[in-house]
Design an enzyme around this catalytic site. Structure first.
Site, short mmCIF file in Angstrom:
data_model
loop_
_atom_site.label_atom_id
_atom_site.label_comp_id
_atom_site.label_asym_id
_atom_site.label_seq_id
_atom_site.Cartn_x
_atom_site.Cartn_y
_atom_site.Cartn_z
N LYS A 71 -19.15 37.81 -11.11
CA LYS A 71 -18.63 38.91 -11.55
C LYS A 71 -18.66 39.15 -13.24
O LYS A 71 -19.18 39.83 -13.75
CB LYS A 71 -17.35 39.39 -11.03
CG LYS A 71 -17.12 40.92 -10.99
CD LYS A 71 -15.88 41.39 -10.39
CE LYS A 71 -15.46 40.98 -8.92
NZ LYS A 71 -14.22 41.41 -8.63
N LEU A 123 -8.20 57.26 -10.10
CA LEU A 123 -9.72 57.65 -10.09
C LEU A 123 -10.19 57.56 -8.72
O LEU A 123 -9.55 56.81 -7.88
CB LEU A 123 -10.58 56.46 -10.86
CG LEU A 123 -10.52 55.20 -10.53
CD1 LEU A 123 -11.32 54.59 -9.47
CD2 LEU A 123 -10.56 54.31 -11.75
N LYS A 146 1.65 57.48 -7.25
CA LYS A 146 0.47 56.78 -6.70
C LYS A 146 0.65 57.04 -5.13
O LYS A 146 -0.23 57.43 -4.52
CB LYS A 146 0.35 55.53 -7.38
CG LYS A 146 -1.07 55.10 -6.65
CD LYS A 146 -2.15 56.07 -6.89
CE LYS A 146 -3.56 55.42 -6.13
NZ LYS A 146 -4.45 54.53 -6.90
N LEU A 154 -9.78 69.26 2.71
CA LEU A 154 -9.81 69.84 3.88
C LEU A 154 -10.82 69.94 4.64
O LEU A 154 -10.89 70.97 5.31
CB LEU A 154 -9.10 71.23 3.58
CG LEU A 154 -7.90 71.95 4.46
CD1 LEU A 154 -6.70 70.94 4.75
CD2 LEU A 154 -7.48 73.15 3.89
N ALA A 174 -12.92 68.72 7.77
CA ALA A 174 -12.87 67.94 8.81
C ALA A 174 -13.90 67.11 9.12
O ALA A 174 -14.88 67.51 8.57
CB ALA A 174 -12.51 68.95 9.81
N CYS A 197 -8.45 52.23 -0.09
CA CYS A 197 -7.33 52.99 -0.61
C CYS A 197 -6.50 53.56 0.44
O CYS A 197 -5.24 53.06 0.71
CB CYS A 197 -7.55 53.68 -1.75
SG CYS A 197 -8.32 52.79 -3.34
N ARG A 207 -15.70 49.15 2.79
CA ARG A 207 -14.59 48.73 3.21
C ARG A 207 -13.73 49.73 4.16
O ARG A 207 -13.76 50.98 3.69
CB ARG A 207 -13.37 48.49 1.97
CG ARG A 207 -13.81 47.24 1.34
CD ARG A 207 -12.91 46.88 0.13
NE ARG A 207 -13.13 47.93 -0.85
CZ ARG A 207 -12.26 48.21 -2.03
NH1 ARG A 207 -11.16 47.39 -2.17
NH2 ARG A 207 -12.72 49.07 -2.80
C1 UGA Z 1 -8.57 57.69 -3.28
C2 UGA Z 1 -7.83 58.98 -3.95
O1 UGA Z 1 -8.52 60.04 -3.85
C3 UGA Z 1 -7.81 58.65 -5.44
O2 UGA Z 1 -7.04 59.44 -6.20
C4 UGA Z 1 -7.13 57.26 -5.83
O3 UGA Z 1 -7.24 56.78 -7.05
C5 UGA Z 1 -7.92 56.17 -5.04
O4 UGA Z 1 -8.03 56.44 -3.60
C6 UGA Z 1 -7.09 54.81 -5.07
O5 UGA Z 1 -5.90 54.77 -4.71
O6 UGA Z 1 -7.68 54.06 -5.94
P1 UGA Z 1 -11.26 56.99 -2.91
O7 UGA Z 1 -10.65 55.89 -2.18
O8 UGA Z 1 -12.23 56.80 -3.75
O9 UGA Z 1 -9.95 57.82 -3.78
O10 UGA Z 1 -11.84 58.25 -1.99
P2 UGA Z 1 -11.47 59.81 -1.85
O11 UGA Z 1 -12.33 60.53 -2.26
O12 UGA Z 1 -10.02 59.93 -1.80
O13 UGA Z 1 -12.02 59.73 -0.10
C7 UGA Z 1 -11.17 59.00 0.63
C8 UGA Z 1 -11.70 59.14 2.40
O14 UGA Z 1 -11.55 60.29 2.66
C9 UGA Z 1 -13.08 59.15 2.33
O15 UGA Z 1 -13.68 58.09 3.47
C10 UGA Z 1 -13.84 60.64 2.66
O16 UGA Z 1 -14.81 60.83 3.19
C11 UGA Z 1 -12.55 61.24 3.18
N1 UGA Z 1 -12.17 62.59 3.12
C12 UGA Z 1 -12.09 63.18 1.92
C13 UGA Z 1 -12.47 63.39 4.25
O17 UGA Z 1 -12.44 62.83 5.42
N2 UGA Z 1 -12.28 64.71 4.04
C14 UGA Z 1 -11.80 65.33 3.02
O18 UGA Z 1 -11.67 66.33 2.95
C15 UGA Z 1 -11.89 64.49 1.68
#
Ligand code: UGA
Length: 476
Positions: free
Chosen positions: A35, A154, A208, A254, A256, A264, A334
């Site tokens: 890496k 992020l 967080k 929101l 679905a 995360c 993941r």
């Molecule tokens: C998430 C948080 O949004 C970040 O703020 C946080 O910093 C990060 O985890 C972390 O802890 O490091 P991330 O895992 O990149 O970020 O992904 P998200 O954009 O939150 O999406 C998570 C999951 O929710 C995805 O599988 C997405 O498809 C799903 N999702 C999201 C839905 O099913 N519906 C939604 O309306 C939004």
């Protein structure tokens, strides 16, 4: 300022590059030689829009370097960001803190000057305090060190943008000096008006975990509503739009569909449950168990609907899967809901062809069984059913007429609720989605077209092909 970033995964690599980009001299540290070699050559070890450019720029201008040596890190700076992973433990819901502990154990005896160690990884509340004691026990005589926490918010796919223009900065410190150092680090953001919340480490850690729990709750809430919509003939997309107009609720998070995955949200709500139990307040967050259960149920419901669409037989049926990553604009698989559904369908005997714009290499390692295809049309060739499982924008741009000429039967399950239903149905597709009616009811007549989702995909519940269903089993 001179600073190090220890751990160069999604969080650390982006943080290191962005800190260099705002003018700091940064040394990125990782135990993974491959890496570090890739990063030092300006290659991002994972797909993240904007990261290769920012890496290359800052390596070129000399502000960003990488090493595998903690001793070099201890010598280089007095401010160390810790960005290593905190995955779920194999034997419980709790977070595995072995990587953060290893950093503290390795770094403390190497420090020759007073230092500030700033954790950015997502950790259970109380970790900074425990690490501070651990650190103190390993420091050389006369050397002092504070452990602060500065959680990162992020999102993958927007990581560079979220780091350079965050919606807030949260720091948990125990001294005014630590607060001052962190204000200096983030001075350009503070000048741009980014809100800065300075608090104690426990509150910062909790911000967080609470934020991710809230986001997960919002997603599971709307997915629970989707289940009610399926039972009542209502439309969850219209419901979410209408709810979202209330600014107290808001439309974001929101959407679905197949639910949340990734490195995360799932593990963070579980680690929060485990930590709350340790603190004797498990009952206060026990609703997160239900959030997790609702989320897992969306995967089963998607498999059930696929089963129903194929008239109750999966063995030997060809299914095209669009999307393998846990979300678009990422190559991360993941805890990917898309791969979990794919795996269940493979186990039930279906013949799966999976396409993803960026995640195929990771998917191949995570799941053997499906055929992985670099081309959408190749994945969809002769398919009895197409599953849209990750909402990459290129899938929204697909031409339903052209695709209908490739598949064996034009059946689409849009598990992310983003395809233009009228366009796909207009092109002759049988289109289904979670939480949406099987047909578009004329205004005011939704009840007449109520839809029933099968109870379970268990063999006993196999639905026979619907009589008169022009698509059931029909070869193209
Ligand atoms: C998430 C948080 O949004 C970040 O703020 C946080 O910093 C990060 O985890 C972390 O802890 O490091 P991330 O895992 O990149 O970020 O992904 P998200 O954009 O939150 O999406 C998570 C999951 O929710 C995805 O599988 C997405 O498809 C799903 N999702 C999201 C839905 O099913 N519906 C939604 O309306 C939004």
């Amino acid at each position: 300022m001179r600073l190090t970033v220890i751990g160069t995964g999604y969080l650390g690599a982006v943080h290191a590059a962005c800190m260099a980009d705002i003018g700091h001299d940064v040394l990125g540290v990782d135990t993974d030689t491959r890496k570090i070699e890739a990063l030092a050559a300006g290659r991002a070890p994972f797909f993240e829009p904007g990261l290769p450019e920012i890496l290359a720029r800052n390596i070129r201008n000399g502000r960003l370097r990488f090493t595998t040596s903690l001793a070099e890190a201890a010598d280089f700076a007095d401010l160390h960001f810790v960005c290593v992973g905190t995955p779920q433990r194999a034997d419980s819901l709790a977070a595995d803190l072995c990587h953060v502990e290893a950093v503290v154990d390795g770094l403390a005896p190497l420090l020759t000057r007073d230092s500030l160690v700033v954790g950015k990884s997502t950790v259970p509340v109380g970790t900074a305090r425990a690490l501070s004691r651990r650190m103190a026990a390993r420091l050389r005589p006369g050397v002092d060190s504070e452990v602060a926490w500065n959680p990162e918010f992020l999102r993958e796919g927007f990581a560079v943008q979220d780091t350079l223009t965050p919606d807030r900065l949260v720091v948990g410190v125990t001294s005014p000096e630590a607060d001052r150092m962190l204000r200096d680090v983030y001075a350009p953001m503070l000048r741009a008006g980014v809100p800065y919340v300075s608090t104690d480490p426990a509150t910062a850690e909790l911000v967080k975990v609470a934020a991710n729990s809230f986001l997960a709750t919002k997603i599971s809430f709307i997915n629970a509503m989707a289940e009610v919509c399926d039972a009542s003939g209502a439309d969850v997309v219209t419901l979410a739009d209408a709810l979202g107009h209330d600014t107290r609720i808001g439309r974001r998070f929101l959407s679905a569909g197949l639910g949340f995955g990734g490195g995360c949200l799932p593990k963070d709500i579980r680690a929060f449950l485990a930590r709350a139990e340790e603190l004797q307040v498990g009952e206060a967050v026990s609703f997160l168990h239900e959030i997790d259960r609702i989320n897992q149920r969306q995967r089963r419901r998607t498999v059930d609907l696929a089963f129903q669409l194929l008239g109750g037989t999966l063995a030997g049926r060809r299914i095209a899967v669009l999307g393998a990553t846990f979300k678009p604009d990422s190559d991360d698989v993941r805890d990917s809901p898309a791969l979990a559904v794919t795996e269940q369908l493979v186990d039930l005997g279906a013949d799966l062809r999976v396409h993803d714009p960026e995640g195929l290499d990771n998917a191949r390692v995570a799941l053997t069984g499906p055929v992985y295809c670099a081309d959408v049309m190749e994945a969809c060739k002769d398919a009895d059913l197409v599953l849209h499982l990750t909402e990459w924008s290129q899938y929204r741009a697909l031409d339903p007429v052209a695709l209908s000429e490739v598949v064996r039967a034009p059946r689409m399950l849009d598990a992310r609720n983003v395809l233009d239903q009228a366009a796909w149905r207009g092109a002759g597709w049988q289109l289904r989605a979670l939480g949406r009616p099987a047909h578009v009811p004329p205004p005011g007549q939704g009840d007449a077209l109520r839809v029933t989702i099968p109870q379970s995909v268990a063999p006993a519940a196999c639905a026979a092909p619907a009589p008169g269903d022009p698509l059931s089993g029909a070869p193209k």
